[in-house]
Scaffold this active site. Structure first.
Site, PDB file in Angstrom:
ATOM      1  N   HIS A 210      34.910  45.338  36.209  1.00  0.00           N
ATOM      2  CA  HIS A 210      35.141  44.740  35.089  1.00  0.00           C
ATOM      3  C   HIS A 210      35.393  46.003  34.072  1.00  0.00           C
ATOM      4  O   HIS A 210      36.371  45.741  33.488  1.00  0.00           O
ATOM      5  CB  HIS A 210      33.220  44.359  34.922  1.00  0.00           C
ATOM      6  CG  HIS A 210      32.661  43.656  35.188  1.00  0.00           C
ATOM      7  ND1 HIS A 210      33.595  42.215  34.214  1.00  0.00           N
ATOM      8  CD2 HIS A 210      32.026  43.361  35.615  1.00  0.00           C
ATOM      9  CE1 HIS A 210      32.586  40.827  34.900  1.00  0.00           C
ATOM     10  NE2 HIS A 210      32.034  41.231  35.782  1.00  0.00           N
TER      11      HIS A 210
ATOM     12  N   GLU B 181      35.467  37.145  35.649  1.00  0.00           N
ATOM     13  CA  GLU B 181      34.974  37.733  37.682  1.00  0.00           C
ATOM     14  C   GLU B 181      36.098  36.993  38.581  1.00  0.00           C
ATOM     15  O   GLU B 181      36.220  37.467  38.899  1.00  0.00           O
ATOM     16  CB  GLU B 181      33.835  36.137  37.432  1.00  0.00           C
ATOM     17  CG  GLU B 181      32.463  36.875  37.289  1.00  0.00           C
ATOM     18  CD  GLU B 181      31.907  38.807  37.386  1.00  0.00           C
ATOM     19  OE1 GLU B 181      32.636  38.717  38.312  1.00  0.00           O
ATOM     20  OE2 GLU B 181      31.183  39.579  36.788  1.00  0.00           O
TER      21      GLU B 181
ATOM     22  N   SER C 176      36.671  43.684  43.154  1.00  0.00           N
ATOM     23  CA  SER C 176      35.726  43.994  43.982  1.00  0.00           C
ATOM     24  C   SER C 176      35.739  43.833  45.424  1.00  0.00           C
ATOM     25  O   SER C 176      35.261  43.983  46.074  1.00  0.00           O
ATOM     26  CB  SER C 176      34.416  44.717  43.666  1.00  0.00           C
ATOM     27  OG  SER C 176      33.747  42.931  43.141  1.00  0.00           O
TER      28      SER C 176
END
Length: 276
Positions: free
Chosen positions: A142, A183, A202
Site C-alpha cells: 500500500h 487492493e 504483495s
C-alpha cells in the site's frame, strides 16, 4: 456503532488473529517497537527481493516511483522514518496497528491522512500466502502508492465519505470500491496495463496472473459498476478493473453521488465479476 478496544480484542482472540490487541490505544494504534530479529529481517529481504523482480516488470511506474522515494527494501522499515518522508510528499503518515482494525477506526485514520500498517511480519513458511494482512502486505503493497498526490487524496476522500455511505446501507458496496482499486487495481495510463493494488503488489502468483495471463478478466473502471460487483476473498479475482489514471479515480470518488448509487442498487443482486 463503534466497538471498544476490549470487545474487539476478545473478538480477535476468538477468531485466532495473531495481533496483540490488548495493548491498543483507543484509536487501535500501538507502538511499532523496532526490535525485529535477524530471522524477521531475513524474511523481509527475501520477500522484497523476490517480489521486486516481478514489480520491476509488472507494476505501474507510479508504484515504482513510490518505492524509490520511500526506500522500502533493505530492512524492515522504521515507520517514523518513512512517515517523515511521506509527510513531505503527500502529508500522510503511518500508524502502527496490531492487524485488522474496525472499519470506523480505519476510516477516521484515512480521513486524517494516517495509514494503518500492521507491526508484525509473516513467518518463513508463509512467504507465498497469509490469511491476515501483515506488514509486508500493508507496507510493500500500500505505502508506495501513497507517495502519489492524487491517489493520496483519493484515500483521504474514501475515509471521509465512508460514514455517510455506511449510514445509507452501502457498507458492502463501498468496500468493493476499496477492494477493486487500493487492493486489486490495474492502471492503463502511459502504455500497457500494469498493476498498483496492494493485494497484487504483495502476491507472487496473482500479480503475474492479473497482468500477464490471457485468462485475467480486465474491465474498464466505472465506479458504479465497481460498487455493484462482488469480489473473491481467498482466490484469484474474477475481474480486475483498469483505471485510466489516479486523477480520474480521485475525481470519480469526489464527484459521484454515492448515496444515490447505494439507494439504487443495495437491494438488488450484485454483479458477477466473471461476466461484467
Amino acid at each position: 456503532m463503534s466497538i471498544s478496544v476490549a470487545d474487539y480484542a476478545r473478538e480477535c482472540a476468538a477468531q485466532g488473529l495473531r495481533g496483540n490487541y490488548d495493548i491498543c490505544r483507543p484509536d487501535f494504534t500501538v507502538e511499532q517497537h523496532y526490535d525485529y530479529t535477524d530471522a524477521e529481517q531475513e524474511v523481509w529481504r527475501t520477500l522484497c527481493d523476490r517480489q521486486s523482480k516481478l514489480t520491476a516488470r509488472l507494476a505501474h511506474r507510479s508504484y515504482l516511483d513510490g518505492i524509490d522515494r520511500l526506500g522500502l527494501m533493505e530492512r524492515i522499515p522504521d515507520f517514523d522514518e518513512v512517515s517523515a518522508r511521506l509527510r513531505k510528499l503527500t502529508a500522510w503518515e503511518l500508524v502502527p496497528v496490531p492487524g485488522l482494525i474496525p472499519g470506523d477506526a480505519f476510516f477516521v485514520h484515512l480521513a486524517n491522512r494516517r495509514f494503518p500498517v500492521t507491526n508484525w511480519l509473516r513467518k518463513p513458511q508463509e512467504l507465498d500466502y497469509i490469511v491476515e494482512p501483515d506488514m509486508f502486505h500493508d507496507f510493500f503493497g500500500h505505502v508506495p502508492a501513497l507517495a502519489q498526490p492524487e491517489f493520496a487524496d483519493f484515500m483521504q476522500t474514501y475515509g471521509k465519505r465512508a460514514p455517510a455511505v455506511h449510514d445509507a446501507g452501502g457498507a458492502d458496496m463501498f468496500s468493493r470500491l476499496y477492494w477493486y482499486t487500493a487492493e486489486y487495481g490495474l492502471m492503463g495510463e502511459d502504455g500497457p496495463v500494469k498493476a498498483f493494488g496492494a493485494g497484487l503488489m504483495s502476491s507472487f502468483t496473482e500479480l503475474q496472473f492479473a497482468v500477464e495471463s490471457p485468462d485475467a478478466h480486465q474491465v474498464p473502471f466505472d465506479i458504479e459498476t465497481v460498487m455493484r460487483t462482488v469480489y473473491e476473498i481467498d482466490k484469484f479475482q474474477r475481474a480486475y478493473f483498469v483505471l485510466p489514471s489516479f486523477g480520474e479515480l480521485k475525481d470519480a470518488l469526489g464527484n459521484a453521488d454515492l448515496e444515490t448509487i447505494v439507494k439504487r442498487w443495495k437491494d438488488k443482486p450484485p454483479l458477477d465479476p466473471a461476466v461484467i
